[in-house]
Design a protein around this motif. Structure first.
Motif, PDB file in Angstrom:
ATOM      1  N   UNK A  19      -5.330  -9.894  -9.755  1.00  0.00           N
ATOM      2  CA  UNK A  19      -6.138  -9.042  -8.871  1.00  0.00           C
ATOM      3  C   UNK A  19      -6.329  -9.598  -7.467  1.00  0.00           C
ATOM      4  N   UNK A  20      -6.475 -10.907  -7.337  1.00  0.00           N
ATOM      5  CA  UNK A  20      -6.647 -11.486  -6.004  1.00  0.00           C
ATOM      6  C   UNK A  20      -5.410 -11.231  -5.156  1.00  0.00           C
ATOM      7  N   UNK A  21      -4.237 -11.449  -5.728  1.00  0.00           N
ATOM      8  CA  UNK A  21      -2.998 -11.213  -4.991  1.00  0.00           C
ATOM      9  C   UNK A  21      -2.804  -9.730  -4.713  1.00  0.00           C
ATOM     10  N   UNK A  22      -3.258  -8.889  -5.607  1.00  0.00           N
ATOM     11  CA  UNK A  22      -3.178  -7.445  -5.381  1.00  0.00           C
ATOM     12  C   UNK A  22      -4.026  -7.048  -4.177  1.00  0.00           C
ATOM     13  N   UNK A  69      -2.446  -6.440   3.362  1.00  0.00           N
ATOM     14  CA  UNK A  69      -1.246  -6.637   4.172  1.00  0.00           C
ATOM     15  C   UNK A  69      -0.409  -5.371   4.277  1.00  0.00           C
ATOM     16  N   UNK A  70      -0.531  -4.488   3.286  1.00  0.00           N
ATOM     17  CA  UNK A  70       0.324  -3.302   3.216  1.00  0.00           C
ATOM     18  C   UNK A  70      -0.267  -2.096   3.924  1.00  0.00           C
ATOM     19  N   UNK A  71      -1.583  -1.919   3.783  1.00  0.00           N
ATOM     20  CA  UNK A  71      -2.240  -0.716   4.300  1.00  0.00           C
ATOM     21  C   UNK A  71      -2.963  -1.028   5.598  1.00  0.00           C
ATOM     22  N   UNK A 100     -12.587 -14.026   2.051  1.00  0.00           N
ATOM     23  CA  UNK A 100     -12.892 -13.452   3.361  1.00  0.00           C
ATOM     24  C   UNK A 100     -11.900 -12.349   3.731  1.00  0.00           C
ATOM     25  N   UNK A 101     -11.591 -11.500   2.780  1.00  0.00           N
ATOM     26  CA  UNK A 101     -10.652 -10.420   3.030  1.00  0.00           C
ATOM     27  C   UNK A 101     -11.297  -9.339   3.886  1.00  0.00           C
ATOM     28  N   UNK A 102     -10.518  -8.740   4.744  1.00  0.00           N
ATOM     29  CA  UNK A 102     -11.009  -7.669   5.611  1.00  0.00           C
ATOM     30  C   UNK A 102     -11.042  -6.359   4.826  1.00  0.00           C
ATOM     31  N   UNK A 103     -11.909  -6.344   3.828  1.00  0.00           N
ATOM     32  CA  UNK A 103     -12.141  -5.164   3.003  1.00  0.00           C
ATOM     33  C   UNK A 103     -13.650  -4.915   3.011  1.00  0.00           C
ATOM     34  N   UNK A 104     -14.049  -3.742   3.436  1.00  0.00           N
ATOM     35  CA  UNK A 104     -15.466  -3.417   3.556  1.00  0.00           C
ATOM     36  C   UNK A 104     -16.063  -3.135   2.178  1.00  0.00           C
TER      37      UNK A 104
END
Length: 243
Positions: free
Chosen positions: A15-18, A24-26, A51-55
């Motif tokens: 899941x982390x890699x997903x 990176x894809x969207x 720290x992913x740029x996901x709200x």
């Protein structure tokens, strides 16, 4: 559509890699909606730790368990974040309660769906406005209705990619993960509340009951959803061919 095809190719990793591959894809805004259930806490941990740029946002219906609000605060403190909340529109909520009563959902499925729409579905629309992808905590083994959940689908009604990074995980695997990582979870899980929603609409499971049997338990329909993950007609929005 190209983003959907690219995301659909990453189902063999964790899941982390997903989540990383999704980012990176969207291009553009990606939103994860958390209800602070155990799956959502696992995903929040992965997003916040990396720290992913996901709200990360939540839908505050106003009828949540006190322990859910406490977990919300604990999660923000643990990761040093703020989780944005979306609330029901005041006028629509007042009209719904005036029409059906404060607990009218117990007596009419129409009233229950109306309540879910005002408290969850409409706020979700605002939360996802302008988003290119929507991350959820859905798992395929949560119920028969969710058995067809895949990693990535196209949500035609909202015109975005819908991603379930835990789609192929069992509940036991999620439990092992949060324990090993020390992720804070709702204490109600240990009391038989495997799926936790609004307080008046959720009860603990009885021995042998499926995972989502404690949601809207007074209804006889096997396919019980609040409307967040269904399309017109009540069908779970999960079909890849919708793309």
């Amino acid at each position: 559509m190209a983003a959907l095809n690219n995301v659909a190719q990453i189902s063999g990793i964790d899941p982390a890699e997903r989540l990383i591959a999704l980012r990176q894809t969207v291009p553009g805004r990606i939103v994860f909606t958390t209800s602070f259930g155990i799956e959502d806490q696992a995903l929040s941990h992965l997003i916040f730790e990396r720290r992913l740029d996901i709200e990360v946002v939540t839908l505050d219906t106003g009828r949540l368990f006190p322990s859910t609000y406490k977990l919300w605060a604990e999660t923000e403190e643990r990761y040093g974040v703020r989780i944005r909340s979306y609330h029901p529109e005041q006028a629509a909520l007042a009209a719904q309660v005036a029409d059906a009563g404060i607990n009218g959902f117990y007596y009419s499925k129409e009233a229950r769906l109306g309540c879910c729409h005002v408290r969850k579905v409409e706020p979700l629309g605002r939360a996802l406005d302008g988003a290119r992808a929507w991350v959820t905590g859905l798992r395929a083994d949560q119920s028969g209705q969710r058995g067809g959940v895949d990693l990535a689908t196209w949500d035609a009604e909202r015109a975005l990619v819908k991603v379930a990074p835990l789609f192929d995980w069992s509940r036991d695997r999620v439990v092992r993960f949060v324990r090993s990582e020390g992720v804070p979870i709702n204490p109600l899980h240990a009391q038989g509340f495997l799926s936790i929603g609004c307080e008046p609409c959720t009860r603990a499971l009885k021995p042998g009951e499926p995972e989502r049997a404690g949601r809207w338990w007074w209804e006889t329909d096997k396919a019980k959803e609040c409307g967040l993950h269904v399309v017109a007609g009540g069908r779970l929005a999960r079909d890849r061919e919708a793309a």
